[in-house]
Design a protein around this motif. Structure first.
Motif, mmCIF file in Angstrom:
data_model
loop_
_atom_site.group_PDB
_atom_site.id
_atom_site.type_symbol
_atom_site.label_atom_id
_atom_site.label_comp_id
_atom_site.label_asym_id
_atom_site.label_seq_id
_atom_site.Cartn_x
_atom_site.Cartn_y
_atom_site.Cartn_z
ATOM 1 N N PHE A 138 -17.041 -25.329 10.754
ATOM 2 C CA PHE A 138 -15.986 -25.772 9.783
ATOM 3 C C PHE A 138 -15.058 -24.775 10.071
ATOM 4 N N PHE A 139 -13.647 -24.900 9.385
ATOM 5 C CA PHE A 139 -12.643 -24.104 9.481
ATOM 6 C C PHE A 139 -12.662 -23.225 8.257
ATOM 7 N N PHE A 140 -11.857 -21.924 8.506
ATOM 8 C CA PHE A 140 -11.488 -20.848 7.391
ATOM 9 C C PHE A 140 -9.924 -21.114 7.777
ATOM 10 N N ASP A 141 -9.034 -21.243 6.569
ATOM 11 C CA ASP A 141 -7.736 -21.124 6.407
ATOM 12 C C ASP A 141 -7.295 -19.534 6.112
ATOM 13 N N LEU A 142 -6.864 -18.793 7.165
ATOM 14 C CA LEU A 142 -6.653 -17.491 6.870
ATOM 15 C C LEU A 142 -5.374 -17.042 6.534
ATOM 16 N N ARG A 143 -5.328 -17.012 4.934
ATOM 17 C CA ARG A 143 -3.946 -16.814 4.529
ATOM 18 C C ARG A 143 -3.810 -15.182 3.928
ATOM 19 N N ALA A 144 -2.780 -14.873 4.707
ATOM 20 C CA ALA A 144 -2.267 -13.507 4.727
ATOM 21 C C ALA A 144 -1.885 -13.034 3.257
ATOM 22 N N THR A 145 -2.353 -11.828 2.605
ATOM 23 C CA THR A 145 -2.021 -11.294 1.446
ATOM 24 C C THR A 145 -1.058 -10.101 1.754
ATOM 25 N N SER A 146 -1.254 -9.316 2.807
ATOM 26 C CA SER A 146 -0.066 -8.505 3.037
ATOM 27 C C SER A 146 -0.486 -8.178 4.664
ATOM 28 N N ALA A 147 0.504 -7.375 5.134
ATOM 29 C CA ALA A 147 0.511 -7.176 6.531
ATOM 30 C C ALA A 147 1.071 -5.956 6.986
ATOM 31 N N ALA A 148 0.789 -5.087 8.036
ATOM 32 C CA ALA A 148 1.169 -3.968 8.511
ATOM 33 C C ALA A 148 1.702 -4.413 10.087
ATOM 34 N N LEU A 149 2.995 -4.172 10.431
ATOM 35 C CA LEU A 149 3.473 -4.502 11.741
ATOM 36 C C LEU A 149 3.569 -3.095 12.491
ATOM 37 N N ASN A 150 2.977 -2.910 13.534
ATOM 38 C CA ASN A 150 3.635 -1.747 14.347
ATOM 39 C C ASN A 150 4.152 -2.502 15.670
ATOM 40 N N GLY A 151 5.370 -2.486 15.646
ATOM 41 C CA GLY A 151 6.146 -3.068 16.607
ATOM 42 C C GLY A 151 6.119 -2.345 18.109
ATOM 43 N N PHE A 153 6.165 2.272 19.357
ATOM 44 C CA PHE A 153 6.365 3.532 19.007
ATOM 45 C C PHE A 153 7.517 3.649 17.908
ATOM 46 N N GLY A 154 7.303 4.139 16.669
ATOM 47 C CA GLY A 154 8.207 4.435 15.764
ATOM 48 C C GLY A 154 8.804 3.204 15.200
ATOM 49 N N ARG A 155 8.059 1.938 15.051
ATOM 50 C CA ARG A 155 8.590 0.736 14.433
ATOM 51 C C ARG A 155 7.436 0.136 13.678
ATOM 52 N N ALA A 156 7.145 0.667 12.666
ATOM 53 C CA ALA A 156 6.216 0.477 11.500
ATOM 54 C C ALA A 156 6.716 -0.387 10.333
ATOM 55 N N PHE A 157 6.262 -1.158 9.791
ATOM 56 C CA PHE A 157 6.612 -2.045 8.877
ATOM 57 C C PHE A 157 5.665 -2.739 7.964
ATOM 58 N N ARG A 158 5.947 -2.842 6.646
ATOM 59 C CA ARG A 158 5.004 -3.461 5.632
ATOM 60 C C ARG A 158 5.573 -4.837 5.518
ATOM 61 N N LEU A 159 4.651 -5.995 5.479
ATOM 62 C CA LEU A 159 5.443 -7.307 5.330
ATOM 63 C C LEU A 159 4.484 -8.054 4.106
ATOM 64 N N THR A 160 5.148 -8.689 3.493
ATOM 65 C CA THR A 160 4.561 -9.786 2.406
ATOM 66 C C THR A 160 4.191 -11.118 2.986
ATOM 67 N N PRO A 161 3.499 -11.921 2.090
ATOM 68 C CA PRO A 161 3.078 -13.155 2.655
ATOM 69 C C PRO A 161 4.672 -13.910 3.150
ATOM 70 N N ALA A 162 5.567 -13.559 2.305
ATOM 71 C CA ALA A 162 6.810 -14.344 2.346
ATOM 72 C C ALA A 162 7.572 -13.955 3.600
ATOM 73 N N ASP A 163 7.356 -12.835 3.982
ATOM 74 C CA ASP A 163 7.839 -12.101 5.439
ATOM 75 C C ASP A 163 7.166 -13.093 6.596
ATOM 76 N N LEU A 164 5.825 -13.557 6.279
ATOM 77 C CA LEU A 164 5.178 -14.203 7.587
ATOM 78 C C LEU A 164 5.532 -15.635 7.695
ATOM 79 N N THR A 165 6.275 -16.348 6.970
ATOM 80 C CA THR A 165 6.528 -17.800 6.808
ATOM 81 C C THR A 165 7.460 -18.095 7.415
#
Length: 165
Positions: A138-151, A153-165
């Motif tokens: 079966f499937f799992f729908d993996l719904r983001a609740t928060s995220a940390a992006l490392n883009g 070296f020196g490019r770190a960001f915190r993201l919200t679910p709204a940032d990901l859609t």
């Protein structure tokens, strides 16, 4: 006497470039490292899972009920998911990666959404035709609740679910 300078916060303000990179990492992911807690021991377990987009843009994984991570997600719906792979050259830590905290929602065969998810999954994962109709999958729908992006070296960001859609 001078006070020591407090450390600079390494997290940058989230901008459109960071949002676009995170969205691209999610959209293009066909596998990821999924972190769950073993329901028997409470110890962390990390497994590689197949990923793909759903018909409504969901982030899906298709799992067997026999897998340890499936048992874990059915007991505790929270998980960590790491996306992004190092390139063929350079330091692996300079390549973009996205760490997601997700809530896993089970989508079983009797769910009205399942047939469309099945069709979309097969279009992106044609080899799964060998097992997609086995009753324990079966499937799992993996719904983001928060995220940390490392883009990189020196490019770190915190993201919200709204940032990901």
């Amino acid at each position: 006497m001078t006070q020591p300078t407090p450390p600079t916060n390494p997290i940058r303000p989230t901008d459109d470039e960071a949002r676009a990179l995170a969205q691209s990492l999610i959209r293009e992911a066909r596998f990821g490292a999924l972190g769950t807690l073993d329901p028997d021991t409470g110890a962390p377990v990390v497994t590689r899972v197949a990923l793909g987009p759903g018909p409504q843009g969901e982030l899906l994984t298709f799992v067997s009920s026999l897998a340890v991570h499936t048992t874990a997600l059915l007991q505790d719906h929270r998980a960590g998911l790491l996306l992004g792979e190092p390139g063929t050259k350079g330091d692996p830590l300079t390549h973009p990666r996205l760490s997601l905290q997700v809530e896993a929602v089970a989508i079983h065969r009797d769910d009205a959404a399942f047939p469309a998810m099945r069709d979309r999954w097969l279009s992106d994962h044609p080899k799964s035709k060998l097992y997609i109709d086995l009753p324990d999958f079966f499937f799992f729908d993996l719904r983001a609740t928060s995220a940390a992006l490392n883009g990189g070296f020196g490019r770190a960001f915190r993201l919200t679910p709204a940032d990901l859609t």
